[in-house]
Design a protein around this motif. Structure first.
Motif, PDB file in Angstrom:
ATOM      1  N   SER A   5      49.417  35.643  26.069  1.00 12.55           N
ATOM      2  CA  SER A   5      49.887  36.878  26.709  1.00 12.55           C
ATOM      3  C   SER A   5      48.898  38.019  26.489  1.00 12.55           C
ATOM      4  N   LEU A   6      48.357  38.119  25.282  1.00  8.49           N
ATOM      5  CA  LEU A   6      47.327  39.128  25.017  1.00  8.49           C
ATOM      6  C   LEU A   6      46.100  38.894  25.893  1.00  8.49           C
ATOM      7  N   TYR A   7      45.685  37.649  26.006  1.00  9.48           N
ATOM      8  CA  TYR A   7      44.529  37.299  26.828  1.00  9.48           C
ATOM      9  C   TYR A   7      44.765  37.671  28.290  1.00  9.48           C
ATOM     10  N   ILE A   8      45.930  37.358  28.806  1.00  5.65           N
ATOM     11  CA  ILE A   8      46.252  37.710  30.186  1.00  5.65           C
ATOM     12  C   ILE A   8      46.186  39.220  30.373  1.00  5.65           C
ATOM     13  N   GLY A   9      46.742  39.957  29.431  1.00 10.74           N
ATOM     14  CA  GLY A   9      46.705  41.419  29.507  1.00 10.74           C
ATOM     15  C   GLY A   9      45.292  41.969  29.481  1.00 10.74           C
ATOM     16  N   ILE A  10      44.467  41.397  28.627  1.00 12.39           N
ATOM     17  CA  ILE A  10      43.083  41.870  28.506  1.00 12.39           C
ATOM     18  C   ILE A  10      42.282  41.564  29.769  1.00 12.39           C
ATOM     19  N   ILE A  11      42.396  40.332  30.274  1.00 14.38           N
ATOM     20  CA  ILE A  11      41.558  39.979  31.430  1.00 14.38           C
ATOM     21  C   ILE A  11      42.030  40.629  32.727  1.00 14.38           C
ATOM     22  N   CYS A  12      43.301  40.984  32.830  1.00 18.09           N
ATOM     23  CA  CYS A  12      43.758  41.583  34.078  1.00 18.09           C
ATOM     24  C   CYS A  12      43.719  43.111  34.048  1.00 18.09           C
ATOM     25  N   PHE A  13      43.431  43.708  32.908  1.00 19.35           N
ATOM     26  CA  PHE A  13      43.454  45.162  32.794  1.00 19.35           C
ATOM     27  C   PHE A  13      42.486  45.827  33.775  1.00 19.35           C
ATOM     28  N   ASP A  14      41.217  45.436  33.754  1.00 20.31           N
ATOM     29  CA  ASP A  14      40.230  46.038  34.664  1.00 20.31           C
ATOM     30  C   ASP A  14      40.570  45.753  36.118  1.00 20.31           C
ATOM     31  N   TYR A  15      41.071  44.575  36.379  1.00 23.59           N
ATOM     32  CA  TYR A  15      41.479  44.163  37.721  1.00 23.59           C
ATOM     33  C   TYR A  15      42.541  45.121  38.267  1.00 23.59           C
ATOM     34  N   VAL A  16      43.517  45.447  37.444  1.00 20.35           N
ATOM     35  CA  VAL A  16      44.597  46.348  37.852  1.00 20.35           C
ATOM     36  C   VAL A  16      44.082  47.783  37.958  1.00 20.35           C
ATOM     37  N   ILE A  17      43.275  48.211  37.006  1.00 24.24           N
ATOM     38  CA  ILE A  17      42.734  49.575  37.029  1.00 24.24           C
ATOM     39  C   ILE A  17      41.871  49.785  38.272  1.00 24.24           C
ATOM     40  N   ASP A  18      41.043  48.800  38.605  1.00 15.19           N
ATOM     41  CA  ASP A  18      40.212  48.905  39.814  1.00 15.19           C
ATOM     42  C   ASP A  18      41.081  49.034  41.059  1.00 15.19           C
ATOM     43  N   SER A  19      42.149  48.277  41.107  1.00 11.25           N
ATOM     44  CA  SER A  19      43.052  48.331  42.250  1.00 11.25           C
ATOM     45  C   SER A  19      43.701  49.711  42.360  1.00 11.25           C
ATOM     46  N   TRP A  20      44.099  50.284  41.225  1.00 15.10           N
ATOM     47  CA  TRP A  20      44.695  51.624  41.223  1.00 15.10           C
ATOM     48  C   TRP A  20      43.681  52.680  41.635  1.00 15.10           C
ATOM     49  N   SER A  21      42.439  52.526  41.167  1.00 15.10           N
ATOM     50  CA  SER A  21      41.422  53.532  41.500  1.00 15.10           C
ATOM     51  C   SER A  21      41.147  53.561  43.004  1.00 15.10           C
ATOM     52  N   LEU A  22      41.327  52.428  43.682  1.00 14.25           N
ATOM     53  CA  LEU A  22      41.137  52.351  45.135  1.00 14.25           C
ATOM     54  C   LEU A  22      42.431  52.590  45.906  1.00 14.25           C
ATOM     55  N   LEU A  23      43.548  52.660  45.183  1.00 13.38           N
ATOM     56  CA  LEU A  23      44.871  52.653  45.813  1.00 13.38           C
ATOM     57  C   LEU A  23      44.898  51.553  46.875  1.00 13.38           C
ATOM     58  N   GLU A  24      44.557  50.359  46.390  1.00 16.93           N
ATOM     59  CA  GLU A  24      44.378  49.195  47.252  1.00 16.93           C
ATOM     60  C   GLU A  24      45.619  48.903  48.082  1.00 16.93           C
ATOM     61  N   GLY A  25      45.381  48.626  49.335  1.00 17.94           N
ATOM     62  CA  GLY A  25      46.447  48.272  50.262  1.00 17.94           C
ATOM     63  C   GLY A  25      46.218  46.884  50.824  1.00 17.94           C
ATOM     64  N   SER A  26      47.101  46.488  51.675  1.00 16.73           N
ATOM     65  CA  SER A  26      47.019  45.169  52.289  1.00 16.73           C
ATOM     66  C   SER A  26      45.795  45.062  53.195  1.00 16.73           C
ATOM     67  N   ARG A  27      45.227  43.886  53.267  1.00 15.60           N
ATOM     68  CA  ARG A  27      44.112  43.634  54.178  1.00 15.60           C
ATOM     69  C   ARG A  27      44.601  43.382  55.589  1.00 15.60           C
ATOM     70  N   GLU A  28      45.865  43.120  55.718  1.00 16.74           N
ATOM     71  CA  GLU A  28      46.452  42.833  57.028  1.00 16.74           C
ATOM     72  C   GLU A  28      46.847  44.132  57.724  1.00 16.74           C
ATOM     73  N   PRO A  29      46.574  44.230  59.021  1.00 14.13           N
ATOM     74  CA  PRO A  29      47.039  45.411  59.759  1.00 14.13           C
ATOM     75  C   PRO A  29      48.571  45.455  59.744  1.00 14.13           C
ATOM     76  N   GLY A  30      49.106  46.586  59.386  1.00 14.04           N
ATOM     77  CA  GLY A  30      50.559  46.719  59.323  1.00 14.04           C
ATOM     78  C   GLY A  30      51.155  46.223  58.013  1.00 14.04           C
ATOM     79  N   GLY A  31      50.281  45.848  57.064  1.00 19.10           N
ATOM     80  CA  GLY A  31      50.768  45.378  55.771  1.00 19.10           C
ATOM     81  C   GLY A  31      51.138  46.526  54.857  1.00 19.10           C
ATOM     82  N   LEU A  32      51.682  46.203  53.708  1.00 19.70           N
ATOM     83  CA  LEU A  32      52.098  47.223  52.741  1.00 19.70           C
ATOM     84  C   LEU A  32      50.876  47.838  52.049  1.00 19.70           C
ATOM     85  N   PRO A  33      50.883  49.132  51.869  1.00 19.92           N
ATOM     86  CA  PRO A  33      49.744  49.802  51.231  1.00 19.92           C
ATOM     87  C   PRO A  33      49.855  49.866  49.697  1.00 19.92           C
TER      88      PRO A  33
END
Length: 187
Positions: free
Chosen positions: A107-135
């Protein structure tokens, strides 16, 4: 010290139980939305990507946010061929070692490896790649961190509870509800 540890375990259990209860409503919502998708598609030839993606978000919420509650309730998948025949003391030892050796580090490993992944997504306010998808893809990815945190906390609770059982501070016949009630008397 044992009362403090038992109180910590109790608080963690309450947090994860509340999270599990909230997430259980996502299952109902998921079924309703899926029903709506089917009716709209096959009954009226209508469909929206956002509606379909919402099912994916709800599905992720159910599994990722409900995992710690499942672990807490001892309803997770395990090979019970030997475990169910063990004495309560031996089961507590297996649970303690499993939490220390497997659940906590993974669980610690999962948290550590996904932290940057999630932070990067938040910094971009990543939305769906599909037109009309959820932002809100960044919210979806945040479920990974919440999963890791809730699992780490539940592993800590299991370690505390099983250690207290093995040391004789909690009886083996005491279930979690009795432990919670006992802790309320001390608070």
């Amino acid at each position: 010290m044992q009362n403090v540890l038992a109180t910590v375990a109790n608080i963690i259990n309450r947090i994860n139980a509340a999270l599990g209860k909230v997430v259980s409503y996502a299952t109902i919502a998921m079924a309703i939305v899926m029903f709506g998708i089917v009716v709209l598609r096959y009954g009226f030839s209508l469909g929206w990507i956002a509606m379909q993606e919402s099912v994916m978000y709800l599905h992720a919420a159910v599994f990722l946010l409900g995992s710690a509650f499942t672990y807490q309730q001892n309803a997770h998948v395990r090979v019970d061929v030997f475990y169910r025949q063990y004495s309560k003391r031996k089961q507590a030892m297996v649970n303690l070692l499993g939490s220390l050796v497997f659940m906590l580090p993974v669980s610690l490993y999962i948290g550590i490896i996904c932290f940057d992944y999630v932070i990067d997504s938040w910094s971009l306010l990543e939305g769906s790649r599909e037109p009309g998808g959820l932002p809100f893809v960044y919210v979806l990815k945040s479920f990974l961190l919440i999963f890791a945190i809730s699992m780490v906390l539940q592993a800590i609770s299991e370690i505390i509870t099983n250690t207290l059982r093995l040391l004789g501070h909690i009886s083996f016949s005491e279930d979690e509800n009795a432990l919670n009630a006992k802790q309320q008397e001390h608070i």
